[in-house]
Design an enzyme around this catalytic site. Structure first.
Site, PDB file in Angstrom:
ATOM      1  N   LYS A  89      13.045  99.135  79.984  1.00  0.00           N
ATOM      2  CA  LYS A  89      11.718  98.746  80.438  1.00  0.00           C
ATOM      3  C   LYS A  89      11.572  97.257  80.223  1.00  0.00           C
ATOM      4  O   LYS A  89      11.857  96.748  79.139  1.00  0.00           O
ATOM      5  CB  LYS A  89      10.648  99.499  79.609  1.00  0.00           C
ATOM      6  CG  LYS A  89       9.224  99.152  79.957  1.00  0.00           C
ATOM      7  CD  LYS A  89       8.668 100.063  81.017  1.00  0.00           C
ATOM      8  CE  LYS A  89       7.437  99.514  81.692  1.00  0.00           C
ATOM      9  NZ  LYS A  89       7.688  98.614  82.826  1.00  0.00           N
ATOM     10  N   LYS A 125      15.458  93.580  81.525  1.00  0.00           N
ATOM     11  CA  LYS A 125      14.725  92.491  82.189  1.00  0.00           C
ATOM     12  C   LYS A 125      15.461  92.159  83.479  1.00  0.00           C
ATOM     13  O   LYS A 125      16.664  92.426  83.602  1.00  0.00           O
ATOM     14  CB  LYS A 125      14.695  91.254  81.281  1.00  0.00           C
ATOM     15  CG  LYS A 125      13.612  90.258  81.634  1.00  0.00           C
ATOM     16  CD  LYS A 125      12.270  90.621  81.056  1.00  0.00           C
ATOM     17  CE  LYS A 125      11.181  89.693  81.585  1.00  0.00           C
ATOM     18  NZ  LYS A 125       9.894  89.933  80.940  1.00  0.00           N
ATOM     19  N   ASP A 165       6.386  89.655  85.710  1.00  0.00           N
ATOM     20  CA  ASP A 165       6.573  88.574  84.728  1.00  0.00           C
ATOM     21  C   ASP A 165       6.214  87.308  85.507  1.00  0.00           C
ATOM     22  O   ASP A 165       5.502  87.386  86.520  1.00  0.00           O
ATOM     23  CB  ASP A 165       8.018  88.550  84.190  1.00  0.00           C
ATOM     24  CG  ASP A 165       8.197  87.587  83.006  1.00  0.00           C
ATOM     25  OD1 ASP A 165       7.741  87.914  81.907  1.00  0.00           O
ATOM     26  OD2 ASP A 165       8.774  86.496  83.180  1.00  0.00           O
ATOM     27  N   THR A 208      -1.732  91.850  78.455  1.00  0.00           N
ATOM     28  CA  THR A 208      -0.941  90.941  77.611  1.00  0.00           C
ATOM     29  C   THR A 208      -1.858  89.923  76.934  1.00  0.00           C
ATOM     30  O   THR A 208      -1.760  89.680  75.727  1.00  0.00           O
ATOM     31  CB  THR A 208       0.158  90.245  78.428  1.00  0.00           C
ATOM     32  OG1 THR A 208       0.878  91.233  79.158  1.00  0.00           O
ATOM     33  CG2 THR A 208       1.118  89.491  77.524  1.00  0.00           C
TER      34      THR A 208
END
Ligand code: NDP
Length: 444
Positions: A89, A125, A165, A208
């Site tokens: 993940k 990632k 991201d 986040t």
């Protein structure tokens, strides 16, 4: 000689050009020295050697056609780092600086971060050196479709679950999901950060940034302090920065400076976040435009100077190595009391040393920015249940997870005789769960 020095050597030998990866593994291995001395069984079973080597690294060609009809070629990456405690993940980054070293460092950090959340997710990632800046919606869509046309065969809701991201937000996740669904003829939770109409979780966008502030508040509360009436700098003006600034203001802090990759804005009246959102989220324009509306604010070219603004709390939320030793010393002489990382590895090793030496409270990214991936895991749970929880429910779980992460880091640091060193606490606590799972699963 330290017990793990030979592993550092091995990392250098095997990854000679990967500066960011070496930086990230060095930091973790230094903290784990204490664990290695206590647990010879981890050495006997090659846990350290295995944990620094990705399980799988995929590099692929991404061809697409631009609006002029010209063929463009980018490089795609997915590093599946560790699946001991759950499916891989971690997000996808689209930025011209992306290379294997950056994806490996992010994937490595992700393993520890995901472990700290307490949820069953492994680490990975991915991304591409594609630059979304200045591209039309059609170009972004064609790129995402081409990227997924290769990536789909490596991922799945129980195998590997990517998310956003830098450069990958709701729009990109939507195009990626559409292509995955079309190729696989399956509707599942293979990506997180999805739109609310197709399986996304409420509060994921905010998670986040909000989580960073919940962690920081817990850390301050432990010292009988809080965000109330504090002056705060938040670098960046992307997803993490905007929602960190929002929660910080809700908790009584005053954000006086924000930045983008061109420069920074200082507003002594406190940043007008609605205006920042309008510039960066709605129009995808440059932060410089802020001063056209707010005459009291000052814009300065170059983003590094943001750390010269006086503040009590600094929240670096842009990118890796954005805050160096010089910036750290400036913050310290200006009286900073806490630095918590919203970005991944934004402080250089020397900057971290300076904060720790000056007893500035330092929250390492793998702990303090874990709220995004934690909420992604909550999105996976909701997708599996085919249910949607309310904003309040997700936000309350996020807050609980972040407070728990803070206390885990603080308690582990204390147990290893490094009180208030939350970096050591995060590295060791994140490692221990993965190591135990790896021991139980044999040499794989
Ligand atoms: P965004 O793309 O939404 O925003 C990134 C921000 O940082 C933008 O303001 C961008 O400026 C700025 N920036 C990017 N590169 C640089 C650079 N080289 N120098 C200075 N500024 C730069 O990304 P996110 O907010 O999602 O991510 C920010 C950081 O947080 C990254 O380190 C990411 O890995 C980390 N993170 C993100 C999570 C998430 O859920 N999104 C979760 C955990 C960590 P500009 O607008 O000019 O491009």
């Amino acid at each position: 000689m330290a017990v793990l020095d030979h592993i550092k050597e091995e990392v250098r030998k095997r990854n000679p050009h990967d500066a960011e990866f070496i930086q990230a593994t060095d930091e973790v291995l230094l903290s784990l020295e204490l664990v290695a001395q206590k647990h010879p069984e981890y050495i006997e079973n090659g846990i350290f050697e295995r944990i620094i080597e990705p399980e799988r690294q995929i590099i692929f060609r991404v061809p697409w056609v631009d609006d002029q009809g010209k063929v463009q070629v980018n490089r795609g990456f997915r590093v599946e780092f560790n699946s001991a405690i759950g499916p891989y993940k971690g997000g996808l980054r689209f930025h011209p600086s992306v290379n294997l070293s950056i994806i490996k460092f992010l994937g490595f950090e992700q393993c520890f971060k995901n472990s700290l959340t307490g949820l069953p997710i492994g680490g990975g990632k991915g991304g591409s050196d594609f630059d979304p800046k200045g591209k039309s919606d059609g170009e972004i869509m064609r790129f995402c479709q081409s990227f997924m046309t290769e990536l789909y065969r490596h991922i799945g809701p129980d195998t590997d679950v990517p998310a956003g991201d830098i450069g990958v937000g709701g729009r990109e996740v939507g195009y990626l999901f559409g292509q995955y669904k079309r190729i696989r003829n399956e509707y599942n939770g293979v990506l997180t950060g999805k739109g609310l109409t197709f399986g996304g979780s409420l509060a994921r966008t905010e998670a986040t940034g909000y989580g960073l502030c919940y962690f920081t508040e817990a850390m301050l509360n432990d010292k009988n302090d809080s965000f109330q009436d504090k002056t705060v700098i938040v670098s960046g003006s992307g997803n993490v920065a905007i929602y960190a600034a929002e929660k910080c203001m809700q908790l009584g802090g005053k954000v006086v400076a924000m930045s983008d990759s061109n420069g920074y804005v200082y507003d002594p009246d406190g940043i007008d976040l609605a205006l920042v959102k309008e510039i960066k989220e709605v129009r995808r324009a440059r932060l410089k435009e802020y001063v056209g509306v707010k005459p009291n604010a000052v814009y300065t070219e170059g983003c590094k100077g943001i750390w010269t603004c006086k503040c009590d709390i600094a929240l670096p939320c842009a990118t890796q190595n954005e805050l160096d030793e010089e910036a750290a010393n400036t913050l310290i002489s200006n009286g900073v009391i806490a630095v918590c990382e919203g970005a991944n590895m934004p402080c250089t090793p020397k900057a971290i040393d300076a904060f720790l030496a000056a007893h500035v409270l330092y929250g390492p990214g793998k702990a303090s920015n874990a709220g995004g991936v934690a909420t992604s895991a909550l999105e996976m749970s909701q997708n599996s249940l085919r249910l949607s929880w309310t904003f309040e429910e997700v936000d309350a779980r996020l807050k609980g997870i972040m407070e728990n992460i803070y206390h885990t880091c603080a308690d582990t640091a204390k147990a290893y005789d490094c009180p208030d060193n939350f970096m050591v606490g995060a590295n060791i606590a994140g490692f221990e769960k993965i190591a135990k799972a790896m021991m139980a699963q044999g040499i794989v």
